[in-house]
Design an enzyme around this catalytic site. Structure first.
Site, short mmCIF file in Angstrom:
data_model
loop_
_atom_site.label_atom_id
_atom_site.label_comp_id
_atom_site.label_asym_id
_atom_site.label_seq_id
_atom_site.Cartn_x
_atom_site.Cartn_y
_atom_site.Cartn_z
N ARG A 1 3.17 4.37 6.43
CA ARG A 1 3.65 3.60 7.59
C ARG A 1 4.11 2.19 7.22
NH1 ARG A 1 -2.00 4.32 10.50
NH2 ARG A 1 -2.54 3.78 8.34
N ASP B 1 0.48 3.64 1.78
CA ASP B 1 0.47 4.14 3.16
C ASP B 1 1.91 4.37 3.66
OD1 ASP B 1 -1.73 3.76 5.75
OD2 ASP B 1 0.42 3.93 6.17
N CYS C 1 0.86 -1.20 0.00
CA CYS C 1 0.00 0.00 0.00
C CYS C 1 0.89 1.24 0.00
CB CYS C 1 -0.88 -0.02 1.24
SG CYS C 1 -2.07 1.35 1.29
N CYS D 1 -5.76 0.22 7.21
CA CYS D 1 -5.60 0.71 5.83
C CYS D 1 -6.75 1.68 5.52
CB CYS D 1 -5.61 -0.47 4.86
SG CYS D 1 -5.39 0.02 3.12
N HIS E 1 -2.25 -4.21 5.16
CA HIS E 1 -1.82 -3.77 6.49
C HIS E 1 -3.01 -3.33 7.34
CE1 HIS E 1 -2.28 0.64 5.81
NE2 HIS E 1 -2.22 0.25 4.56
#
Ligand code: ZN
Length: 206
Positions: free
Chosen positions: A43, A41, A39, A101, A98
């Protein structure tokens, strides 16, 4: 932006000189062993999670770690997959979802995406994931909708991945293995999909 420029300076001064040999080799070779599809994302950092060096992972990151099923036509994800499998010959492909999300949360909670038409369109590639997990919503026991969709989505994207001709060819030759992972941000743990049983369990130590 200032701290990014400072970071580049620190990399050039402190980090690069210590890794000069590695980068000298990488300047002329590109031989990653795995394709990591994660992703976007911030993190979820593939090289950090897997403790890989530069040059070891070919990475594609999309919102919701979605891999559209293959269709002819310009497609950045398809091009990346084709290059990684057909040219670089990666031996393993990981699709990694994850916890928490944003994309899966929006879908699981049925958020109004009217103001985000591009996001809404893109997330249609998770329709199969929603269909896979929908039946669980009638289950009596309480369950985490987002966590279920995150996992169902990894399985659905692995199926999409297998529709890409380069992947299908490599699978037929036993030249590539597909893996479904879910990374938990709060604990740092990774679960792996057991495709045969359709369940996720702690990633076994190698
Ligand atoms: Zn995400």
């Amino acid at each position: 932006m200032h701290h990014l420029a400072q970071g580049v300076q620190r990399f050039r001064q402190d980090v690069f000189p210590r890794r000069a040999e590695l980068f000298e080799r990488l300047a002329t070779t590109h031989e990653p062993g795995a394709l990591f599809i994660g992703c976007s994302d911030a993190r979820v950092v593939p090289e950090l999670i897997t403790q890989r060096e530069p040059g070891e992972l070919f990475v594609i990151r999309t919102a919701g770690n979605l891999v559209p099923a293959y269709t002819p036509g310009p497609d950045a994800v398809a091009a990346g997959v084709e290059y990684a499998v057909g040219v670089l010959g990666v031996a393993d492909i990981i699709v990694c979802g994850h916890s928490a999300c944003g994309a899966m949360t929006a879908l699981a909670e049925g958020q109004d995406l009217a103001a985000l038409p591009a996001v809404a369109d893109w997330l249609r590639h998770a329709d199969a994931a929603r269909a896979r997990t929908a039946r669980n919503e009638e289950a009596a026991e309480p369950y985490d909708k987002v966590a279920a969709l995150v996992r169902g989505n990894v399985a659905a994207q692995l199926a999409n991945l297998a529709t890409h001709p380069s992947v299908a060819r490599a699978l037929a030759r036993d030249a590539v293995r597909l893996h479904g992972w879910v990374f938990d941000i709060g604990s740092g743990t990774v679960e792996e999909l057991d495709a045969g049983r359709g369940r996720f369990a702690a990633l076994p130590a190698a």
